[in-house]
Design a protein around this motif. Structure first.
Motif, PDB file in Angstrom:
ATOM      1  N   VAL A  43       0.837  -1.200   0.000  1.00  0.00           N
ATOM      2  CA  VAL A  43       0.000   0.000   0.000  1.00  0.00           C
ATOM      3  C   VAL A  43       0.873   1.252   0.000  1.00  0.00           C
ATOM      4  O   VAL A  43       2.048   1.216   0.372  1.00  0.00           O
ATOM      5  CB  VAL A  43      -0.948   0.019   1.211  1.00  0.00           C
ATOM      6  N   THR A  44       0.268   2.381  -0.415  1.00  0.00           N
ATOM      7  CA  THR A  44       0.989   3.643  -0.483  1.00  0.00           C
ATOM      8  C   THR A  44       0.235   4.719   0.297  1.00  0.00           C
ATOM      9  O   THR A  44      -0.938   4.553   0.634  1.00  0.00           O
ATOM     10  CB  THR A  44       1.155   4.116  -1.937  1.00  0.00           C
ATOM     11  N   ASP A  45       0.921   5.814   0.558  1.00  0.00           N
ATOM     12  CA  ASP A  45       0.243   6.961   1.146  1.00  0.00           C
ATOM     13  C   ASP A  45      -0.450   7.738   0.031  1.00  0.00           C
ATOM     14  O   ASP A  45      -0.412   7.351  -1.138  1.00  0.00           O
ATOM     15  CB  ASP A  45       1.215   7.839   1.949  1.00  0.00           C
ATOM     16  N   LEU A  46      -1.095   8.857   0.364  1.00  0.00           N
ATOM     17  CA  LEU A  46      -1.845   9.618  -0.631  1.00  0.00           C
ATOM     18  C   LEU A  46      -0.938  10.225  -1.694  1.00  0.00           C
ATOM     19  O   LEU A  46      -1.395  10.572  -2.785  1.00  0.00           O
ATOM     20  CB  LEU A  46      -2.653  10.722   0.060  1.00  0.00           C
ATOM     21  N   ALA A  47       0.349  10.348  -1.383  1.00  0.00           N
ATOM     22  CA  ALA A  47       1.297  10.906  -2.350  1.00  0.00           C
ATOM     23  C   ALA A  47       1.890   9.831  -3.260  1.00  0.00           C
ATOM     24  O   ALA A  47       2.687  10.137  -4.143  1.00  0.00           O
ATOM     25  CB  ALA A  47       2.417  11.644  -1.625  1.00  0.00           C
ATOM     26  N   GLY A  48       1.524   8.569  -3.033  1.00  0.00           N
ATOM     27  CA  GLY A  48       2.007   7.485  -3.881  1.00  0.00           C
ATOM     28  C   GLY A  48       3.279   6.825  -3.422  1.00  0.00           C
ATOM     29  O   GLY A  48       3.851   5.991  -4.133  1.00  0.00           O
ATOM     30  N   HIS A  49       3.747   7.142  -2.196  1.00  0.00           N
ATOM     31  CA  HIS A  49       4.958   6.516  -1.663  1.00  0.00           C
ATOM     32  C   HIS A  49       4.593   5.266  -0.872  1.00  0.00           C
ATOM     33  O   HIS A  49       3.652   5.289  -0.073  1.00  0.00           O
ATOM     34  CB  HIS A  49       5.711   7.485  -0.753  1.00  0.00           C
ATOM     35  N   LYS A  50       5.343   4.200  -1.071  1.00  0.00           N
ATOM     36  CA  LYS A  50       5.071   2.961  -0.353  1.00  0.00           C
ATOM     37  C   LYS A  50       5.306   3.124   1.144  1.00  0.00           C
ATOM     38  O   LYS A  50       6.156   3.912   1.563  1.00  0.00           O
ATOM     39  CB  LYS A  50       5.930   1.821  -0.896  1.00  0.00           C
ATOM     40  N   LEU A  51       4.551   2.359   1.951  1.00  0.00           N
ATOM     41  CA  LEU A  51       4.689   2.416   3.399  1.00  0.00           C
ATOM     42  C   LEU A  51       5.742   1.416   3.861  1.00  0.00           C
ATOM     43  O   LEU A  51       5.847   0.313   3.325  1.00  0.00           O
ATOM     44  CB  LEU A  51       3.360   2.107   4.081  1.00  0.00           C
ATOM     45  N   ARG A  52       6.513   1.820   4.879  1.00  0.00           N
ATOM     46  CA  ARG A  52       7.502   0.936   5.492  1.00  0.00           C
ATOM     47  C   ARG A  52       7.072   0.716   6.937  1.00  0.00           C
ATOM     48  O   ARG A  52       7.205   1.582   7.787  1.00  0.00           O
ATOM     49  CB  ARG A  52       8.904   1.538   5.414  1.00  0.00           C
ATOM     50  N   GLU A  53       6.528  -0.460   7.191  1.00  0.00           N
ATOM     51  CA  GLU A  53       5.940  -0.804   8.491  1.00  0.00           C
ATOM     52  C   GLU A  53       7.016  -1.131   9.525  1.00  0.00           C
ATOM     53  O   GLU A  53       7.957  -1.887   9.249  1.00  0.00           O
ATOM     54  CB  GLU A  53       5.020  -2.022   8.325  1.00  0.00           C
ATOM     55  N   VAL A  54       6.886  -0.521  10.722  1.00  0.00           N
ATOM     56  CA  VAL A  54       7.772  -0.830  11.842  1.00  0.00           C
ATOM     57  C   VAL A  54       6.914  -1.090  13.078  1.00  0.00           C
ATOM     58  O   VAL A  54       5.771  -0.627  13.164  1.00  0.00           O
ATOM     59  CB  VAL A  54       8.754   0.330  12.123  1.00  0.00           C
ATOM     60  N   PRO A  55       7.422  -1.834  14.071  1.00  0.00           N
ATOM     61  CA  PRO A  55       6.659  -2.082  15.294  1.00  0.00           C
ATOM     62  C   PRO A  55       6.348  -0.777  16.020  1.00  0.00           C
ATOM     63  O   PRO A  55       7.103   0.194  15.946  1.00  0.00           O
ATOM     64  CB  PRO A  55       7.601  -2.969  16.124  1.00  0.00           C
ATOM     65  N   ALA A  56       5.219  -0.770  16.732  1.00  0.00           N
ATOM     66  CA  ALA A  56       4.797   0.435  17.450  1.00  0.00           C
ATOM     67  C   ALA A  56       5.812   0.835  18.510  1.00  0.00           C
ATOM     68  O   ALA A  56       6.067   2.030  18.718  1.00  0.00           O
ATOM     69  CB  ALA A  56       3.422   0.212  18.070  1.00  0.00           C
ATOM     70  N   GLU A  57       6.390  -0.155  19.188  1.00  0.00           N
ATOM     71  CA  GLU A  57       7.374   0.148  20.223  1.00  0.00           C
ATOM     72  C   GLU A  57       8.656   0.680  19.583  1.00  0.00           C
ATOM     73  O   GLU A  57       9.285   0.009  18.758  1.00  0.00           O
ATOM     74  CB  GLU A  57       7.680  -1.096  21.044  1.00  0.00           C
ATOM     75  N   GLY A  58       9.015   1.891  19.925  1.00  0.00           N
ATOM     76  CA  GLY A  58      10.215   2.502  19.390  1.00  0.00           C
ATOM     77  C   GLY A  58      10.055   3.107  18.014  1.00  0.00           C
ATOM     78  O   GLY A  58      11.040   3.536  17.400  1.00  0.00           O
ATOM     79  N   ALA A  59       8.826   3.178  17.491  1.00  0.00           N
ATOM     80  CA  ALA A  59       8.587   3.720  16.158  1.00  0.00           C
ATOM     81  C   ALA A  59       8.743   5.244  16.153  1.00  0.00           C
ATOM     82  O   ALA A  59       8.557   5.901  17.176  1.00  0.00           O
ATOM     83  CB  ALA A  59       7.183   3.351  15.690  1.00  0.00           C
ATOM     84  N   PRO A  60       9.070   5.828  15.013  1.00  0.00           N
ATOM     85  CA  PRO A  60       9.146   7.285  14.920  1.00  0.00           C
ATOM     86  C   PRO A  60       7.800   7.924  15.263  1.00  0.00           C
ATOM     87  O   PRO A  60       6.744   7.368  14.944  1.00  0.00           O
ATOM     88  CB  PRO A  60       9.515   7.537  13.453  1.00  0.00           C
ATOM     89  N   GLU A  61       7.860   9.077  15.894  1.00  0.00           N
ATOM     90  CA  GLU A  61       6.657   9.843  16.218  1.00  0.00           C
ATOM     91  C   GLU A  61       6.884  11.296  15.849  1.00  0.00           C
ATOM     92  O   GLU A  61       8.024  11.774  15.831  1.00  0.00           O
ATOM     93  CB  GLU A  61       6.332   9.747  17.722  1.00  0.00           C
ATOM     94  N   VAL A  62       5.805  12.018  15.547  1.00  0.00           N
ATOM     95  CA  VAL A  62       5.915  13.425  15.209  1.00  0.00           C
ATOM     96  C   VAL A  62       4.684  14.171  15.716  1.00  0.00           C
ATOM     97  O   VAL A  62       3.576  13.653  15.705  1.00  0.00           O
ATOM     98  CB  VAL A  62       6.078  13.632  13.681  1.00  0.00           C
ATOM     99  N   ARG A  63       4.926  15.387  16.171  1.00  0.00           N
ATOM    100  CA  ARG A  63       3.849  16.294  16.591  1.00  0.00           C
ATOM    101  C   ARG A  63       4.108  17.645  15.937  1.00  0.00           C
ATOM    102  O   ARG A  63       5.245  18.105  15.871  1.00  0.00           O
ATOM    103  CB  ARG A  63       3.834  16.426  18.118  1.00  0.00           C
ATOM    104  N   LEU A  64       3.041  18.274  15.428  1.00  0.00           N
ATOM    105  CA  LEU A  64       3.179  19.528  14.700  1.00  0.00           C
ATOM    106  C   LEU A  64       2.665  20.694  15.538  1.00  0.00           C
ATOM    107  O   LEU A  64       1.514  20.688  15.989  1.00  0.00           O
ATOM    108  CB  LEU A  64       2.408  19.455  13.379  1.00  0.00           C
ATOM    109  N   VAL A  65       3.527  21.683  15.744  1.00  0.00           N
ATOM    110  CA  VAL A  65       3.168  22.893  16.490  1.00  0.00           C
ATOM    111  C   VAL A  65       3.256  24.082  15.538  1.00  0.00           C
ATOM    112  O   VAL A  65       4.265  24.258  14.849  1.00  0.00           O
ATOM    113  CB  VAL A  65       4.107  23.111  17.694  1.00  0.00           C
ATOM    114  N   VAL A  66       2.197  24.889  15.481  1.00  0.00           N
ATOM    115  CA  VAL A  66       2.123  26.034  14.579  1.00  0.00           C
ATOM    116  C   VAL A  66       2.052  27.316  15.404  1.00  0.00           C
ATOM    117  O   VAL A  66       1.165  27.466  16.247  1.00  0.00           O
ATOM    118  CB  VAL A  66       0.896  25.935  13.658  1.00  0.00           C
ATOM    119  N   ARG A  67       2.981  28.242  15.136  1.00  0.00           N
ATOM    120  CA  ARG A  67       3.012  29.515  15.857  1.00  0.00           C
ATOM    121  C   ARG A  67       3.029  30.662  14.842  1.00  0.00           C
ATOM    122  O   ARG A  67       3.831  30.646  13.902  1.00  0.00           O
ATOM    123  CB  ARG A  67       4.257  29.619  16.744  1.00  0.00           C
TER     124      ARG A  67
END
Length: 273
Positions: A43-67
């Protein structure tokens, strides 16, 4: 001379994948099943890039803050965990917890991000309510994913009309101020290109520059895409049917390809001496 001829012959004929360029390391390509990190999904994301699945434990995370910025637009912060930005290895194999991010406005890609901070100018955001999305990618341009979903974060953004009262004005200039000249007027060279029905006009050729010159790439595409300059890792969104301009200073020598990311069309080659 022989080496240069070989590079030109191999680079102009194909798109982004399957060749060595100043952007990709030799033997790598976009969305390549490289490295041993995670599991590449179909499967791909909406931009057409394939997904690379990793375990939830230790997986990358991101939070977006707008100022809001005090002078123009907004300052965006990507607060990441289990992840580091690696601009020097973009195009290489996928390594756990490393890569870059994409910034989207209402599902349309605005920029590729190589660090935790990004300034979003008011000129890039139409009046009204919008959704910003940041998504984390590996160096081989696959999207990091957990449980089949891309690792991403969203934030709401409301842009006021230019000159509206209240707020910080989002960069509207005082009445006495003169607007900056268009980017193409600030450049030493301007290259105008049109993409229609998968064809590039004028035909892809070599644009020769002296080191230190500024070049403006003015591109109009009949489909939404992204303009990208390899080696400099500069890019700009190409809205369908609208001209977009990318201006850069040729501060490094070599041969650099300019192409569209989604359709993978080579538009020109910058030869900087």
């Amino acid at each position: 001379m022989i080496t240069l001829a070989l590079v030109l012959a191999g680079g102009a004929a194909t798109g982004c994948g399957g060749r060595a360029t100043t952007h990709h390391k030799p033997g790598t390509s976009h969305e390549q099943a490289s490295g041993t990190a995670g599991t590449l999904l179909d499967v791909t994301d909406l931009a057409g890039h394939k997904l690379r699945e990793v375990p939830a434990e230790g997986a990358p995370e991101v939070r977006l803050v707008v100022r809001p910025d005090s002078e123009d637009g907004w300052n965006l912060q990507l607060a990441v965990k289990n992840f580091r930005f690696t601009p020097d290895s973009t195009g290489g194999a996928a390594l756990t917890g490393a890569g870059h991010a994409h910034l989207e406005l209402d599902g349309r890609k605005l920029a590729r991000l190589y660090g935790p901070w990004f300034h979003l100018s008011a000129a890039q955001v139409p009046e009204g309510e919008h959704t910003l999305t940041v998504r984390l990618y590996a160096d081989d341009h696959t999207a990091w994913a957990v449980s089949g979903k891309p690792v991403e974060a969203t934030a709401a953004l409301t842009a006021a009309a230019p000159g509206a009262s209240g707020g910080h004005g989002h960069g509207s200039a005082p009445p006495s101020a003169q607007p900056d000249p268009p980017a193409s007027e600030q450049a030493d060279r301007t290259v105008t290109i049109t993409v229609r029905d998968g064809k590039v006009t004028p035909a892809p050729a070599r644009t020769e520059l002296r080191r230190g010159e500024r070049v403006a790439l003015r591109v109009t595409s009949d489909r939404a895409d992204t303009l990208h300059v390899h080696g400099y890792d500069k890019e700009v969104a190409l809205p369908a049917g609208q001209e977009a301009t990318l201006t850069l200073t040729a501060d490094r020598t070599g041969l650099f390809e300019v192409e569209t990311h989604e359709s993978r069309l080579v538009l020109t080659q910058l030869l900087v001496r």
